[in-house]
Design an enzyme around this catalytic site. Structure first.
Site, short mmCIF file in Angstrom:
data_model
loop_
_atom_site.label_atom_id
_atom_site.label_comp_id
_atom_site.label_asym_id
_atom_site.label_seq_id
_atom_site.Cartn_x
_atom_site.Cartn_y
_atom_site.Cartn_z
CB CYS B 112 -0.84 0.00 1.26
SG CYS B 112 -1.81 1.49 1.45
CB CYS B 113 1.20 4.11 -2.19
SG CYS B 113 -0.44 4.77 -2.32
N GLY B 114 -0.07 4.07 0.90
CA GLY B 114 -0.38 4.82 2.12
C GLY B 114 -0.58 6.31 1.87
CE LYS B 115 3.39 9.38 -0.17
NZ LYS B 115 3.98 8.07 0.14
#
Lengths: 271, 271
Positions: B112-115
């Site tokens: 997950c890029c978590g952005k």
């Protein structure tokens, strides 16, 4: 509507099922959908194991490789050869596609053991799932009550049409209820709840809105629930595993009827 | 039925939708289910990204770790702390569980890029999906015809209650039909067929029996289909992605009505 093409006919198989409705119980032959594992070897290396319906395997593998960026033009697919019996396919690509292969992490947890349909295809699962010994019993009436209670509790979420639901049930009714867009997540939420509470899952019935695939069945076994009551259909592979693992599978539990597929000794048809 | 607990309310969000039925088209507010990515860090290392409904996250993560054999007793879960906004959770276990962690290969393809919710959570996808430019158009009548044709063609498989189906459709009707127990596999089979035939998918409508999750939407984008017509519901994350990627999403296309969610410019409401 045209006749079903031959290649689709292998997508379901006959099974013996006990159908229970207000008129009583009767053993009949019904059909369930086939689920199989297909392991892809890419340029000699194991790449992915897909759980799928038989038929259109070449399209499936091609589409998956396109989708993952392994190939982008038809000529890059140099060769594809199948061993349908063992559920294996060897793919050779013409160009080097190093980047995509490196980026790619296996879709499933481990490899297919390739030893037959009902074998475990997850190494971790083989280690953890063991045959369930439980003298828990239920009546068809209880199973149908649990199913209708699940439907009732899911009502609000049905507004959005997008979630599965499940519950852990005992004589007292539902002990835990969960919903999620992911079928597996529903079971994980129930499992996590029971684990934290120290609940004895060998005394609980797992009630589930979705289909019973092999992955759902394996998770049920890991949880240790002896009975699963689902509103939907099981697959053939899930039933094979259920027989081996000692799990009672009830499917299509809706309104006043249900299908009893495996380990009927836990269902009190005439209590 | 008790009131919906607060923790469940965040599971759906309002969206603007154009509802089309025999009486005409009208813009209304409707609700769609929320889909979010939750990335689990286990003892400091990224372990898995789960795509799930909000709510019961602690149970979900616990159940998943139990299911994968990472923990087997409650006291082994030393700590679990969440950043719900970013969709992250850090888990610390008390004992060493080296074997399971090594056996475990990530459930999803990348991290997950978590952005933020609408960002891509698959690195490979970010590289491959690009905004679709296509002047393909269809009428509500065509969309409903495709949906009913899919239902009709799926009839035989409905006997077993266990498969999803899909098709690639053009003015001529269905160019390819596929079914599978796995929702993603249906799209892969269609993609693989079109790829081998050298079909221009920017002129095809993807018709689908299942729900439109973010993963289905991303696959649609990779295929390059400008329009998806589904018989079921989309998720909020899928709609965010569809807006970004230029895909027209039609959901709940059944009988004489449908919901038009994104990029309505491709639907000729009054042709």
């Amino acid at each position: 509507m045209e006749k079903m093409p031959d290649k689709f006919e292998k997508a379901s198989v006959p099974v013996q099922v006990i159908k229970i409705n207000p008129a009583g119980a009767s053993g009949v032959e019904d059909r369930v959908v086939v689920e199989k594992a297909l392991t892809v070897y890419l340029n000699g290396e194991e790449f992915v194991t897909m759980i799928c319906s038989p038929g259109q395997e070449r399209e499936l593998v091609t589409g998956f490789l396109c989708s993952e960026g392994v190939v982008s033009r038809p000529e890059e697919l140099a060769n594809m050869s199948f061993d349908h019996g063992e559920g294996l396919v060897w793919v050779e690509t013409a160009g080097k596609s190093g980047l995509s292969e490196k980026l790619f992490l296996k879709r499933y947890l481990t490899s297919c053991c390739g030893k037959g349909r009902s074998s475990f295809y997850f190494a971790n699962d083989a280690r953890m799932a063991r045959k369930i010994e439980s003298d828990l019993k239920l009546t068809p009436r209880q199973a149908l009550y649990f199913s209708s209670l699940l439907e009732e509790k899911s009502e609000l979420f049905h507004l959005t049409g997008g979630v599965h639901s499940g519950a852990l049930a005992s004589r007292q009714g539902f002990d835990c209820f969960a919903f999620d867009i992911g079928r597996h997540n529903v079971l994980d939420k129930l499992y996590g709840w029971a684990f934290a509470q120290g609940y004895d899952l060998s005394r609980e019935v797992l009630v589930f809105s979705g289909r019973i695939s092999s992955e759902i069945l394996i998770k049920t076994a890991k949880m240790g629930c002896p009975i699963i009551v689902a509103r939907s259909a099981p697959t053939d592979l899930a039933l094979d595993l259920a027989r081996e693992l000692g799990i009672t599978v009830i499917g299509f539990a809706r309104r006043d009827r249900l299908n009893l597929y495996t380990h009927p000794e836990r269902v009190l048809v005439n209590p």
